[in-house]
Design a protein around this motif. Sequence first.
Motif, PDB file in Angstrom:
ATOM      1  N   ALA A 191       0.829  -1.217   0.000  1.00 19.72           N
ATOM      2  CA  ALA A 191       0.000   0.000   0.000  1.00 19.72           C
ATOM      3  C   ALA A 191       0.859   1.261   0.000  1.00 19.72           C
ATOM      4  O   ALA A 191       0.504   2.268  -0.631  1.00 19.72           O
ATOM      5  CB  ALA A 191      -0.916  -0.018   1.218  1.00 19.72           C
ATOM      6  N   GLU A 192       1.993   1.230   0.686  1.00 22.08           N
ATOM      7  CA  GLU A 192       2.843   2.414   0.817  1.00 22.08           C
ATOM      8  C   GLU A 192       3.673   2.685  -0.428  1.00 22.08           C
ATOM      9  O   GLU A 192       3.810   3.836  -0.877  1.00 22.08           O
ATOM     10  CB  GLU A 192       3.753   2.243   2.030  1.00 22.08           C
ATOM     11  N   HIS A 193       4.249   1.631  -1.006  1.00 21.35           N
ATOM     12  CA  HIS A 193       5.204   1.818  -2.109  1.00 21.35           C
ATOM     13  C   HIS A 193       4.686   1.323  -3.462  1.00 21.35           C
ATOM     14  O   HIS A 193       5.241   1.704  -4.497  1.00 21.35           O
ATOM     15  CB  HIS A 193       6.515   1.090  -1.797  1.00 21.35           C
ATOM     16  N   GLY A 194       3.664   0.455  -3.468  1.00 24.06           N
ATOM     17  CA  GLY A 194       3.172  -0.101  -4.719  1.00 24.06           C
ATOM     18  C   GLY A 194       3.946  -1.342  -5.134  1.00 24.06           C
ATOM     19  O   GLY A 194       5.122  -1.508  -4.790  1.00 24.06           O
ATOM     20  N   VAL A 195       3.307  -2.198  -5.926  1.00 25.25           N
ATOM     21  CA  VAL A 195       3.941  -3.459  -6.327  1.00 25.25           C
ATOM     22  C   VAL A 195       5.050  -3.248  -7.340  1.00 25.25           C
ATOM     23  O   VAL A 195       5.832  -4.165  -7.615  1.00 25.25           O
ATOM     24  CB  VAL A 195       2.890  -4.433  -6.893  1.00 25.25           C
TER      25      VAL A 195
END
Length: 415
Positions: A191-195
């Motif tokens: 959620a914080e950095h993205g996949v």
Amino acid sequence: MTNPLAGLFKARQQEAARLDLFNRGMRLCGEHLAARGAKPTPWLTQAIGTFAVSLATPSADPFDALLQVGKRALEAGGDGSLNLALGVAGTSTLIRQRSKGAWRLHGLALDGLGRGDEALESYERYLSLQQNGGAAPEIARRIDTLRRRRACLDEAVALFPEAGSPLRGMLGGPTAATAPEFAAQVRAKVAEHGVGDPAVRRLLELYGTYRRLVERDGMPDPLLGGTTPIDVGGLRGLVAERTVCVVANAEEVASSGLGSEIDGYDLVVRCDSFRLRAEGTGERTDLHAVSLRGDTPWDGPAWTAPVGVRLVFGDPAAGWRRALRQRLAPGAQEHVGDASLRRPLGDPALLGEDDWGRETTTAFTVVRLLDFLDVSPRLDLVGFTLPGRLRPRETEWVRERATHIHDSKMRIALR
């Protein structure tokens, strides 16, 4: 001047300390039996009774009886029994600090309670006490699995090294708490950095590996030392035109003097747990058949006896696959039966005889399979003439089809 009584006093102090430890073990057993809701198995209760008797017998050494209590508690499972096993193991390591069995039990109890890092320390202590430097295959596999799990956690922490990272709190924790915490942190980082973030992608890989290693042990050698799977056709080709004998695991066979005759067959078949005594049982094992029993058959000892072919009978398929992963030893067999041979009696593609049931003996299962293949010029059973070697209905089937029964040689010929 040396006090000649000093050694005697020291010996008495050591014996008193040892007795206190055994009494501590008895208290642990009593507390477990008295615990509210504790339901020990008959085997655990019997082991505790045997330990109590050994304490009251001057000529007995209660150490082995105490270890047996720990083993039975381990088999019983559940947190209460596992805590008893851990307490017994800890007491045993104090009584005999170089006991391999005590440290092995200590590791298994900690492992069962999900305390992987502590279990690894005990397993490594057990390994250091092995004179030949090698552990039992299942312990070596477990050590490898725990190390790989810890490596996943260590690398996950290193990916996000910020101070106060919740990932750091996972290290050294019990598996029951670590696994959900790891999952929560993975979701948070996604959620914080993205996949698309490389560190997050690596974190996802580490989490997937960790979860697989929690659910089942890793396989240091997935190819099992070059073992080749065989199907029904492959087994038929290996058996074709060869004389075959199926040997019973009976003391009468071990003391029979039939060893040279048994080794004279082209293919010698043995079942389940067997021991060789050359003059009675012969020395060769060309085909080993084993049936999976109990609710967790994958927890049994590894099949390390060297054989040509190993057939493992078991149902359901998931338990059969897991048992093969955990109990087949690399290099211990040239061939292993594939899924087409895991339940030959009930498989509609083979015999389709479901009415035999799951408790059919291994010996009858392999005899019925070899008889069905019908490619051997001679198929004999050695050691099955006495009652009790087969179930009554199995004995009836064998005797109805026997071409000759030689009681003095303990041999039944089906061809």
